[in-house]
Scaffold this motif. Structure first.
Motif, mmCIF file in Angstrom:
data_model
loop_
_atom_site.group_PDB
_atom_site.id
_atom_site.type_symbol
_atom_site.label_atom_id
_atom_site.label_comp_id
_atom_site.label_asym_id
_atom_site.label_seq_id
_atom_site.Cartn_x
_atom_site.Cartn_y
_atom_site.Cartn_z
ATOM 1 N N TYR A 231 12.636 13.464 -5.187
ATOM 2 C CA TYR A 231 14.062 13.773 -5.029
ATOM 3 C C TYR A 231 14.342 15.088 -6.227
ATOM 4 O O TYR A 231 13.598 15.098 -7.114
ATOM 5 C CB TYR A 231 14.970 12.508 -5.295
ATOM 6 C CG TYR A 231 15.199 11.681 -4.176
ATOM 7 C CD1 TYR A 231 14.366 11.965 -2.979
ATOM 8 C CD2 TYR A 231 16.014 10.742 -4.217
ATOM 9 C CE1 TYR A 231 14.619 11.071 -1.904
ATOM 10 C CE2 TYR A 231 15.870 9.797 -3.004
ATOM 11 C CZ TYR A 231 15.099 10.038 -1.999
ATOM 12 O OH TYR A 231 15.096 9.173 -0.851
ATOM 13 N N PHE B 6 22.859 9.495 -7.630
ATOM 14 C CA PHE B 6 22.772 8.530 -6.324
ATOM 15 C C PHE B 6 24.176 8.738 -5.771
ATOM 16 O O PHE B 6 25.129 8.544 -6.686
ATOM 17 C CB PHE B 6 22.368 7.196 -6.504
ATOM 18 C CG PHE B 6 20.851 7.087 -6.488
ATOM 19 C CD1 PHE B 6 20.260 6.740 -5.101
ATOM 20 C CD2 PHE B 6 20.196 7.575 -7.511
ATOM 21 C CE1 PHE B 6 18.884 6.818 -5.062
ATOM 22 C CE2 PHE B 6 18.655 7.406 -7.323
ATOM 23 C CZ PHE B 6 18.037 6.853 -6.206
ATOM 24 N N LEU C 49 0.914 -1.097 0.081
ATOM 25 C CA LEU C 49 0.053 -0.070 0.032
ATOM 26 C C LEU C 49 0.919 1.288 0.034
ATOM 27 O O LEU C 49 1.606 1.520 1.035
ATOM 28 C CB LEU C 49 -0.846 0.171 1.366
ATOM 29 C CG LEU C 49 -1.765 -1.378 1.356
ATOM 30 C CD1 LEU C 49 -2.540 -1.420 2.833
ATOM 31 C CD2 LEU C 49 -2.725 -1.267 0.104
ATOM 32 N N GLU C 50 0.745 2.003 -0.891
ATOM 33 C CA GLU C 50 1.595 3.320 -0.841
ATOM 34 C C GLU C 50 0.680 4.440 -1.228
ATOM 35 O O GLU C 50 -0.166 4.633 -2.143
ATOM 36 C CB GLU C 50 2.493 3.046 -2.535
ATOM 37 C CG GLU C 50 3.258 4.341 -2.875
ATOM 38 C CD GLU C 50 3.983 5.078 -1.872
ATOM 39 O OE1 GLU C 50 5.102 4.510 -1.298
ATOM 40 O OE2 GLU C 50 3.925 6.338 -1.617
ATOM 41 N N PHE D 213 2.848 7.950 14.126
ATOM 42 C CA PHE D 213 2.060 6.457 13.126
ATOM 43 C C PHE D 213 2.808 5.471 13.867
ATOM 44 O O PHE D 213 1.743 4.404 14.016
ATOM 45 C CB PHE D 213 2.680 6.708 11.577
ATOM 46 C CG PHE D 213 2.237 5.707 10.747
ATOM 47 C CD1 PHE D 213 0.789 5.585 10.447
ATOM 48 C CD2 PHE D 213 2.900 4.988 10.138
ATOM 49 C CE1 PHE D 213 0.483 4.495 9.700
ATOM 50 C CE2 PHE D 213 2.605 3.825 9.149
ATOM 51 C CZ PHE D 213 1.116 3.544 9.116
ATOM 52 N N GLU E 161 21.264 0.673 0.284
ATOM 53 C CA GLU E 161 22.305 -0.008 -0.025
ATOM 54 C C GLU E 161 22.557 -0.905 1.475
ATOM 55 O O GLU E 161 22.578 -2.219 1.079
ATOM 56 C CB GLU E 161 23.770 0.913 0.131
ATOM 57 C CG GLU E 161 24.636 0.560 -0.953
ATOM 58 C CD GLU E 161 26.031 1.478 -0.653
ATOM 59 O OE1 GLU E 161 25.946 2.540 -0.956
ATOM 60 O OE2 GLU E 161 26.936 1.036 -0.124
ATOM 61 N N LEU F 73 22.467 -0.762 -5.387
ATOM 62 C CA LEU F 73 20.832 -0.371 -5.143
ATOM 63 C C LEU F 73 20.289 -1.620 -5.727
ATOM 64 O O LEU F 73 18.791 -1.343 -5.740
ATOM 65 C CB LEU F 73 20.692 0.889 -6.093
ATOM 66 C CG LEU F 73 21.294 2.284 -5.553
ATOM 67 C CD1 LEU F 73 21.258 3.304 -6.405
ATOM 68 C CD2 LEU F 73 21.191 2.573 -4.158
#
Ligand SMILES: Cc1cc2nc3c(=O)[nH]c(=O)nc-3n(C[C@H](O)[C@H](O)[C@H](O)COP(=O)(O)OP(=O)(O)OC[C@H]3O[C@@H](n4cnc5c(N)ncnc54)[C@H](O)[C@@H]3O)c2cc1C
Length: 325
Positions: free
Chosen positions: A49, A55, A37-38, A261, A309, A62
């Motif tokens: 970003y 990166f 769930l996003e 939360f 990472e 990654l």
């Protein structure tokens, strides 16, 4: 779309960032009934970003589930990471609900009721992979709510020719200051400490130090922003207050996890100011049975300790424990 309330999942994964996706890949491999769930778009934090960000990790660091991450240069660009994580989700047909925010998690009799902005889910296990990028560290100073103030930095072009204050001395602040300066912005950094942060990427640090030394980027050290007004800001330091003409203010002072939360679902936080959530480092299970923590959420206020990472390993640890229990 919500699921019928009588369906019971093996795992609900909260957060569709890299680590939530890593957990879903493991859950799928183990044949579990799972859903991510996003609350925003896919890899929502990365999507927000800065547009030109690269990166600090090389692409193989990654990677999820040993799926090769091909990038043009050793360190991938934001767009390449979006491509990579999106392809993992779409090619593997991961079960994900986007734009569905988890609002509450209540646990009873080894079952968790997950309330979202769109409905309810019941699950034997819940994996919290909500990161830390949604809540900025506010300065709580007058004028912080003016439209000229931002807590997130996007693109340098916007600031061309503009008098821009950048508050902070870490990677985000330094990257923004350098980019804006190179697009013709008039940048002043306001830094609480005596120097640019020690954790700034080693290949960027000489650049910012030299730009400050030569005066191309102005910097006020041992100083704090005291007030923001429509056309100026007030900076305070031991020399007293300084008023600077100003167009835009970027407050890049970091972000924090949503501690309320976590507390609301019964997760205990350390009381030493670091607010590290309680979890078993072998299994990543929190003090609430069946609720696991994955990714940068584990760091509490120490958000620099965990990143993609070093936290992608959480997925295997968690799902191995889930199938055992
Ligand atoms: C500029 C920048 C550069 C970075 N570079 C690197 C790098 O080179 N290498 C590296 O390893 N790390 C890097 N990091 C850190 C890295 O991006 C994070 O560690 C990583 O995103 C953590 O993944 P995550 O899945 O734990 O959290 P996130 O990627 O933050 O994902 C959390 C997700 O949860 C969602 N969410 C939050 N609350 C809810 C809710 N209530 N309901 C539903 N969904 C919710 C969010 O929308 C978000 O999509 C960088 C970070 C920044 C800011």
């Amino acid at each position: 779309m919500s699921t019928p309330e009588d369906k019971i999942y093996d795992a609900v994964i909260v957060g569709g960032g890299p680590i939530g996706i890593a957990c879903a890949m493991e859950a799928k491999k183990k044949g579990l009934n799972y859903v991510i769930l996003e609350k925003g778009t896919l890899v929502n934090s990365l999507y927000n970003y800065p547009s030109n960000m690269t990166f600090f990790s090389t692409s193989e660091k990654l990677e999820l589930d040993d799926i090769p991450f091909i990038s043009t240069n050793p360190k991938p660009h934001k767009q390449e990471a979006l491509e990579y994580y999106r392809r993992i989700v779409t090619s593997n047909h991961l079960n994900i609900q986007l734009f569905e925010k988890v609002e509450k998690i209540e646990s009873e009799d080894n079952l968790h009721k997950v309330t979202t902005s769109k409905g309810f889910y019941s699950s034997k296990n819940v994996i919290i992979a909500t990161g830390f990028y949604d809540i900025p560290n506010y300065l709580n100073i007058p004028g912080e709510d003016l439209p000229k103030v931002a807590h997130y930095y996007g693109d340098p072009h916007f600031y061309a020719t503009q008098k821009t204050i950048v508050v902070g001395a870490s990677n985000s602040a330094v990257d923004a200051a350098l980019e804006i300066y190179r697009k013709g912005g008039d940048v002043t950094m306001v830094v609480r400490g005596p120097a640019i942060g020690e954790r700034v990427k080693y290949w960027v640090k000489p650049d910012i130090d030299n730009r400050i030394d030569e005066g191309s980027i102005k910097a006020v050290f041992n100083a704090e922003l005291k007030e923001i007004r429509e056309t100026e800001v007030i900076i305070t330091s031991k020399e007293g207050d300084q008023v600077l003409e100003n167009d835009w203010v970027l407050l890049l002072t970091g972000y924090r996890p949503n501690f309320e939360f976590l507390k609301d679902m019964g997760i205990q936080l350390s009381e030493d100011g670091k607010k590290i959530p309680q979890y078993d480092p072998e299994t990543m299970e929190s003090n609430v049975k069946g609720i696991y923590l994955a990714g940068v959420i584990c760091g509490g206020m120490e958000t620099h300790k965990w990143f993609i990472e070093n936290s992608r390993v959480h997925a295997k640890m968690i799902l191995e424990d889930v199938v055992k229990s």
